[in-house]
Scaffold this active site. Structure first.
Site, PDB file in Angstrom:
ATOM      1  N   TYR A  47      44.150  76.400  53.524  1.00  0.00           N
ATOM      2  CA  TYR A  47      44.110  77.088  52.285  1.00  0.00           C
ATOM      3  C   TYR A  47      45.444  77.527  51.924  1.00  0.00           C
ATOM      4  O   TYR A  47      46.552  78.502  52.668  1.00  0.00           O
ATOM      5  CB  TYR A  47      43.503  78.349  52.339  1.00  0.00           C
ATOM      6  CG  TYR A  47      42.153  77.838  51.811  1.00  0.00           C
ATOM      7  CD1 TYR A  47      42.252  77.556  50.186  1.00  0.00           C
ATOM      8  CD2 TYR A  47      40.342  78.239  52.327  1.00  0.00           C
ATOM      9  CE1 TYR A  47      40.880  77.803  49.557  1.00  0.00           C
ATOM     10  CE2 TYR A  47      39.565  78.182  51.334  1.00  0.00           C
ATOM     11  CZ  TYR A  47      39.671  77.639  49.511  1.00  0.00           C
ATOM     12  OH  TYR A  47      38.617  77.069  50.028  1.00  0.00           O
ATOM     13  N   GLU A  49      46.570  79.490  48.783  1.00  0.00           N
ATOM     14  CA  GLU A  49      46.135  80.044  47.270  1.00  0.00           C
ATOM     15  C   GLU A  49      47.503  80.838  46.830  1.00  0.00           C
ATOM     16  O   GLU A  49      48.301  81.071  47.558  1.00  0.00           O
ATOM     17  CB  GLU A  49      44.525  80.558  46.955  1.00  0.00           C
ATOM     18  CG  GLU A  49      43.677  80.057  46.440  1.00  0.00           C
ATOM     19  CD  GLU A  49      42.513  80.612  47.431  1.00  0.00           C
ATOM     20  OE1 GLU A  49      42.020  81.078  47.891  1.00  0.00           O
ATOM     21  OE2 GLU A  49      41.281  80.709  47.158  1.00  0.00           O
ATOM     22  N   ASP A 193      51.339  63.891  26.753  1.00  0.00           N
ATOM     23  CA  ASP A 193      50.301  63.485  27.947  1.00  0.00           C
ATOM     24  C   ASP A 193      51.703  61.942  28.073  1.00  0.00           C
ATOM     25  O   ASP A 193      50.594  60.938  28.129  1.00  0.00           O
ATOM     26  CB  ASP A 193      49.127  63.813  27.847  1.00  0.00           C
ATOM     27  CG  ASP A 193      48.550  63.312  28.998  1.00  0.00           C
ATOM     28  OD1 ASP A 193      48.805  62.800  29.066  1.00  0.00           O
ATOM     29  OD2 ASP A 193      47.241  63.798  29.079  1.00  0.00           O
ATOM     30  N   THR A 219      49.606  62.324  34.507  1.00  0.00           N
ATOM     31  CA  THR A 219      48.925  61.986  36.444  1.00  0.00           C
ATOM     32  C   THR A 219      49.509  61.218  37.088  1.00  0.00           C
ATOM     33  O   THR A 219      51.243  60.867  36.867  1.00  0.00           O
ATOM     34  CB  THR A 219      47.773  61.037  35.699  1.00  0.00           C
ATOM     35  OG1 THR A 219      48.036  60.014  35.865  1.00  0.00           O
ATOM     36  CG2 THR A 219      46.601  61.525  35.102  1.00  0.00           C
ATOM     37  N   LYS A 222      48.714  56.276  38.791  1.00  0.00           N
ATOM     38  CA  LYS A 222      48.898  55.523  37.421  1.00  0.00           C
ATOM     39  C   LYS A 222      49.685  54.904  38.346  1.00  0.00           C
ATOM     40  O   LYS A 222      49.821  54.044  39.753  1.00  0.00           O
ATOM     41  CB  LYS A 222      48.343  55.631  36.410  1.00  0.00           C
ATOM     42  CG  LYS A 222      46.922  56.060  35.687  1.00  0.00           C
ATOM     43  CD  LYS A 222      46.939  56.785  34.202  1.00  0.00           C
ATOM     44  CE  LYS A 222      45.504  57.630  34.183  1.00  0.00           C
ATOM     45  NZ  LYS A 222      45.826  58.790  34.172  1.00  0.00           N
ATOM     46  N   ARG A 228      45.594  60.397  43.716  1.00  0.00           N
ATOM     47  CA  ARG A 228      44.918  61.106  42.557  1.00  0.00           C
ATOM     48  C   ARG A 228      45.447  62.534  42.159  1.00  0.00           C
ATOM     49  O   ARG A 228      45.251  63.378  42.984  1.00  0.00           O
ATOM     50  CB  ARG A 228      43.592  60.889  42.275  1.00  0.00           C
ATOM     51  CG  ARG A 228      43.126  59.755  43.021  1.00  0.00           C
ATOM     52  CD  ARG A 228      41.459  59.618  42.806  1.00  0.00           C
ATOM     53  NE  ARG A 228      41.319  59.715  41.652  1.00  0.00           N
ATOM     54  CZ  ARG A 228      41.759  57.626  40.495  1.00  0.00           C
ATOM     55  NH1 ARG A 228      41.486  56.696  41.426  1.00  0.00           N
ATOM     56  NH2 ARG A 228      41.707  58.101  39.584  1.00  0.00           N
TER      57      ARG A 228
HETATM   58  N1  DSN Z   1      40.273  57.314  32.735  1.00  0.00           N
HETATM   59  C1  DSN Z   1      41.695  57.628  32.808  1.00  0.00           C
HETATM   60  C2  DSN Z   1      41.906  56.145  32.224  1.00  0.00           C
HETATM   61  O1  DSN Z   1      41.202  54.712  32.630  1.00  0.00           O
HETATM   62  O2  DSN Z   1      42.981  55.388  31.569  1.00  0.00           O
HETATM   63  C3  DSN Z   1      42.428  59.466  32.009  1.00  0.00           C
HETATM   64  O3  DSN Z   1      41.672  59.869  32.858  1.00  0.00           O
END
Ligand code: DSN
Length: 425
Positions: A47, A49, A193, A219, A222, A228
């Site tokens: 933990y 925080e 984004d 994110t 990707k 993730r």
């Molecule tokens: N669900 C994701 C995507 O496939 O682009 C975005 O959050």
């Protein structure tokens, strides 16, 4: 303790599914051995925080170091002045920005979800559309590219506090400079984004949103090929044009607002095992090897979109600048929905997702399109020469989605992928 074979058998099955298939979901990827190892490490037990040096729990001296390394690597990779690596996801990162910069009911603007935007950019079923007043911009029907004139007109009318650039099914580079001019003109903050093209931006193959945006979110799983999760970045020229909720021109105060919006605003304890894995992935992304990977992702996407067009498919905007393409099935298969196409391809072990296309005549549950991306297959080692063969297999299934044809293509897919292991172990 007895081994949980019920779950571990399923994990093994999922590993086999990933290994033998062609993965074309544009937002997915395969992490390296060491990213996976960091995620499955003892850091999950801690933990922590708070933030490095300012925690609410003892024993954080080690995770303080790994979180600091993640922050420093993120700043270096994107040329950012500040980073928060704690958001559990991209949607959480976006929520924290909204909490830091707006009050409930305030207006913001994002790309229409049906035109390639993201759920958290104003969908009426998401916190963004439920708690805030969302207005949107679209793409032009003739070109499939963002209508920046519409963005400007609607921004001047609606006076949003935030304008969001970026989406989840847009295959072209973004004009961040023009968006910053629009944001400055209407007194909005510009938020980028960059979740989808994050790795392409990091390596300088697309315009760097961090140079133009007040705030950038991404994110990490990707194109960046990490665990993730999400991150928030601030660039060099942070300047707050409307200065009520946030003090003017002070990155320190803005970063404090964002830190508080992540924790305690919207999250509790950070996932330190995931943050360690983010640090590993960011370290990998700083290498020349990763640059070669990203170049190959882009080459593969260009080659694949050309192969689709050569077979008579309509690729929205006539191609791609990044790692994905959006295919409108209607000209070639007027009766086939995206859902039917997705199901037939999944049965052949080719994984894609159905997707709305701009000005779609069908609902989000059926759709008229497919979104296809190359990050995952490029990690598996596929090159430009393989792209035409994949498109041929997709076309064969869609032209004749019978069990016999699907079984024949599934065998070809499995033969192609089976000798490309996901991990060294
Ligand atoms: N669900 C994701 C995507 O496939 O682009 C975005 O959050």
């Amino acid at each position: 303790m007895q081994r949980d074979t019920e779950i571990f058998n399923l994990i093994q099955k999922e590993r086999e599914r990933q290994t033998k298939g062609i993965e074309l979901i544009a937002s997915e990827n395969f992490v390296s051995d060491q990213v996976m190892e960091a995620m499955g490490s003892v850091m999950t037990n801690k933990y922590a925080e708070g933030y490095p040096g300012k925690r609410y729990y003892g024993g954080c001296q080690v995770v303080d170091q790994s979180e600091t390394i993640a922050i420093e690597r993120a700043k270096k990779l994107y040329g950012a002045e500040w980073a928060n690596v704690q958001p559990h996801s991209g949607a959480q990162a976006n929520m924290a920005v909204f909490m830091a910069c707006m009050k409930a009911g305030d207006t913001f603007m994002g790309m229409d979800l049906n035109h390639g935007g993201h759920l958290s950019h104003g969908s009426p079923v998401n916190f963004s559309g439920l708690m805030f007043h969302a207005i949107s911009y679209e793409v032009k029907e003739e070109t499939g590219t963002v209508d920046y004139d519409m963005m400007e007109t609607r921004a001047m009318e609606g006076k949003p506090k935030i304008i969001i650039g970026g989406g989840s099914a847009y295959s072209r580079d973004w004009d961040w400079k023009r968006m910053r001019e629009i944001a400055d003109k209407c007194g909005a903050l510009l938020m980028g984004d960059i979740s989808h093209p994050s790795g392409l931006i990091a390596k300088g193959h697309l315009e760097n949103a961090v140079k133009y945006c007040h705030i950038v979110t991404t994110t990490t799983h990707k194109t960046l090929r990490g665990p993730r999760g999400g991150m928030i970045l601030l660039g060099k020229d942070f300047d707050n044009p409307w200065g009520k909720t946030t003090p003017k021109g002070e990155i320190k105060k803005m970063s404090a607002l964002l830190d508080s919006a992540v924790f305690p605003g919207t999250q509790g304890g950070p996932l330190e095992h995931v943050i360690a894995a983010k640090a590993v992935a960011l370290g990998e992304a700083l290498t020349d090897d990763y640059d070669r990977y990203i170049v190959q992702v882009m080459k593969n996407a260009k080659m694949m979109s050309q192969a689709f067009m050569d077979k008579g498919y309509k690729v929205i905007s006539g191609g791609t600048d990044n790692h994905l393409m959006l295919i409108d099935l209607r000209p070639k298969f007027p009766e086939m929905t995206g859902k039917e196409a997705e199901n037939a391809l999944v049965a052949a072990d080719i994984t894609v997702n159905k997707n709305m296309v701009p000005f779609d005549s069908r609902s989000a549950f059926k759709t008229s399109g497919l979104r296809v991306g190359t990050p995952a297959i490029t990690t598996r080692g596929l090159k430009e020469d393989d792209m035409k063969g994949i498109v041929d297999m997709i076309d064969t299934v869609l032209c004749d989605p019978t069990e016999a044809t699907i079984a024949k293509i599934r065998k070809q897919v499995n033969d192609m992928m089976i000798d490309r292991p996901l991990f060294a172990w």
